[in-house]
Design a protein around this motif. Structure first.
Motif, mmCIF file in Angstrom:
data_model
loop_
_atom_site.group_PDB
_atom_site.id
_atom_site.type_symbol
_atom_site.label_atom_id
_atom_site.label_comp_id
_atom_site.label_asym_id
_atom_site.label_seq_id
_atom_site.Cartn_x
_atom_site.Cartn_y
_atom_site.Cartn_z
ATOM 1 N N MET A 1 129.315 -1.649 111.796
ATOM 2 C CA MET A 1 129.895 -1.755 110.460
ATOM 3 C C MET A 1 130.126 -0.364 109.875
ATOM 4 N N ASP A 2 131.113 -0.249 108.948
ATOM 5 C CA ASP A 2 131.295 1.021 108.265
ATOM 6 C C ASP A 2 130.283 1.125 107.127
ATOM 7 N N SER A 3 130.233 2.290 106.489
ATOM 8 C CA SER A 3 129.188 2.533 105.491
ATOM 9 C C SER A 3 129.282 1.580 104.303
ATOM 10 N N GLN A 4 130.501 1.237 103.881
ATOM 11 C CA GLN A 4 130.655 0.324 102.754
ATOM 12 C C GLN A 4 130.152 -1.069 103.111
ATOM 13 N N THR A 5 130.502 -1.530 104.299
ATOM 14 C CA THR A 5 130.060 -2.842 104.750
ATOM 15 C C THR A 5 128.549 -2.885 104.882
ATOM 16 N N GLU A 6 127.958 -1.811 105.408
ATOM 17 C CA GLU A 6 126.509 -1.757 105.557
ATOM 18 C C GLU A 6 125.812 -1.741 104.196
ATOM 19 N N THR A 7 126.379 -1.026 103.240
ATOM 20 C CA THR A 7 125.797 -1.006 101.900
ATOM 21 C C THR A 7 125.827 -2.398 101.282
ATOM 22 N N GLU A 8 126.931 -3.099 101.462
ATOM 23 C CA GLU A 8 127.043 -4.462 100.938
ATOM 24 C C GLU A 8 126.062 -5.398 101.640
ATOM 25 N N ALA A 9 125.877 -5.209 102.943
ATOM 26 C CA ALA A 9 124.928 -6.028 103.690
ATOM 27 C C ALA A 9 123.500 -5.791 103.193
ATOM 28 N N LEU A 10 123.174 -4.539 102.882
ATOM 29 C CA LEU A 10 121.848 -4.234 102.345
ATOM 30 C C LEU A 10 121.666 -4.873 100.975
ATOM 31 N N ARG A 11 122.692 -4.819 100.142
ATOM 32 C CA ARG A 11 122.597 -5.395 98.798
ATOM 33 C C ARG A 11 122.379 -6.899 98.836
ATOM 34 N N ARG A 12 122.842 -7.543 99.886
ATOM 35 C CA ARG A 12 122.672 -9.000 99.984
ATOM 36 C C ARG A 12 121.206 -9.391 100.188
ATOM 37 N N ILE A 13 120.407 -8.481 100.731
ATOM 38 C CA ILE A 13 119.000 -8.829 100.960
ATOM 39 C C ILE A 13 118.048 -8.095 100.015
ATOM 40 N N LEU A 14 118.401 -6.891 99.571
ATOM 41 C CA LEU A 14 117.506 -6.091 98.733
ATOM 42 C C LEU A 14 117.972 -6.172 97.281
ATOM 43 N N HIS A 15 117.239 -6.897 96.463
ATOM 44 C CA HIS A 15 117.645 -7.090 95.073
ATOM 45 C C HIS A 15 117.636 -5.762 94.312
ATOM 46 N N CYS A 16 118.599 -5.621 93.401
ATOM 47 C CA CYS A 16 118.716 -4.372 92.635
ATOM 48 C C CYS A 16 118.344 -4.582 91.159
ATOM 49 N N GLU A 17 117.578 -5.641 90.886
ATOM 50 C CA GLU A 17 117.177 -5.946 89.507
ATOM 51 C C GLU A 17 116.504 -4.756 88.830
ATOM 52 N N TRP A 18 115.666 -4.040 89.582
ATOM 53 C CA TRP A 18 114.944 -2.897 89.013
ATOM 54 C C TRP A 18 115.553 -1.573 89.439
ATOM 55 N N GLY A 19 116.801 -1.599 89.894
ATOM 56 C CA GLY A 19 117.520 -0.377 90.215
ATOM 57 C C GLY A 19 118.233 0.166 88.992
ATOM 58 N N ALA A 20 118.758 1.385 89.119
ATOM 59 C CA ALA A 20 119.529 2.013 88.043
ATOM 60 C C ALA A 20 120.426 3.076 88.644
ATOM 61 N N ASP A 21 121.636 3.175 88.132
ATOM 62 C CA ASP A 21 122.561 4.219 88.578
ATOM 63 C C ASP A 21 121.942 5.580 88.292
ATOM 64 N N GLU A 22 121.757 6.370 89.343
ATOM 65 C CA GLU A 22 121.139 7.691 89.178
ATOM 66 C C GLU A 22 122.082 8.670 88.473
ATOM 67 N N GLN A 23 123.363 8.291 88.347
ATOM 68 C CA GLN A 23 124.364 9.111 87.669
ATOM 69 C C GLN A 23 124.373 10.539 88.217
ATOM 70 N N VAL A 24 124.519 10.605 89.513
ATOM 71 C CA VAL A 24 124.464 11.883 90.219
ATOM 72 C C VAL A 24 125.774 12.655 90.050
ATOM 73 N N ASP A 25 125.658 13.933 89.788
ATOM 74 C CA ASP A 25 126.806 14.841 89.808
ATOM 75 C C ASP A 25 126.956 15.313 91.254
ATOM 76 N N TRP A 26 127.820 14.637 92.016
ATOM 77 C CA TRP A 26 127.909 14.922 93.446
ATOM 78 C C TRP A 26 128.506 16.290 93.743
ATOM 79 N N THR A 27 129.307 16.817 92.832
ATOM 80 C CA THR A 27 129.817 18.180 93.010
ATOM 81 C C THR A 27 128.672 19.181 92.955
ATOM 82 N N ALA A 28 127.762 18.984 92.013
ATOM 83 C CA ALA A 28 126.587 19.857 91.893
ATOM 84 C C ALA A 28 125.670 19.706 93.098
#
Length: 201
Positions: A1-28
């Motif tokens: 699978m490509d990275s997007q598909t793998e990320t979606e596959a992980l999200r299907r099993i690992l709940h993100c209820e207690w997650g939060a967008d880290e709001q990363v400045d990827w340029t930095a």
């Protein structure tokens, strides 16, 4: 699978209820680490952020400023020193400057990438297993795929020297939620009342 598909596959099993967008400045981040980071890791930071899957710490790229959560930047020197002192993964000739951590824990296992080339989406996962023989092992997959296959027991054997997440989906809790729970007298991971709260302040 490509990275997007793998990320979606992980999200299907690992709940993100207690997650939060880290709001990363990827340029930095790229300027600081002198490299871009894989797409699945960046997607993970946007959905879950830095925190823990049970006892497995997932590192954000840069220090968070609250002192609660380590980061790739914080752990890179130690991870690279471990690669140097342990001789690296069998058959891999790349030096310590070509490894970068992204996770830690589960009874002192260390997880990262082997930076095999300029495309971070092609970097394999490299793991130091405290009780493994040899200690270092290489896995031809990205971070999201590694986590999914760990928790669904899709490797030939457990890739860590700890079985706590082998074939079992853990619970992710973002570092800010962990800190909030701790100061509220709760267990940082379960949210249940902590009988030891305040004893070590």
């Amino acid at each position: 699978m490509d990275s997007q598909t793998e990320t979606e596959a992980l999200r299907r099993i690992l709940h993100c209820e207690w997650g939060a967008d880290e709001q990363v400045d990827w340029t930095a981040v790229e300027a600081h680490l002198h490299t871009p980071l894989p797409a699945d890791y960046r997607a993970f930071m946007a959905v879950y952020g830095g925190g823990c899957i049970d006892d497995l710490i997932i590192l954000p790229p840069l220090p968070t400023g609250n002192g609660w959560q380590a980061s790739i930047t914080d752990d890179a020197a130690g991870f690279r020193e471990l690669w140097s002192t342990e001789g690296g993964a069998p058959g891999v000739e790349l030096g310590a400057d070509r490894v970068l951590p992204w996770g830690s824990g589960c009874n002192a296992n260390e997880l990262g990438w082997l930076m095999t080339g300029p495309n971070p989406d092609q970097w394999p996962v490299v793991v130091w297993r405290r009780h493994g023989n040899p200690h270092w092992a290489l896995f031809d997959c990205g971070m999201a795929e590694f986590l999914r296959r760990l928790m669904t027991a899709e490797f030939d054997e457990c890739p860590l020297s700890d079985l706590s997440l082998w074939g079992r989906v853990g619970t992710f809790v973002h570092h800010e939620e962990q800190e909030r729970r701790f100061h509220a007298g709760l267990d940082p991971m379960t949210g249940e009342p902590n009988p030891y709260a305040g004893m070590f302040d």
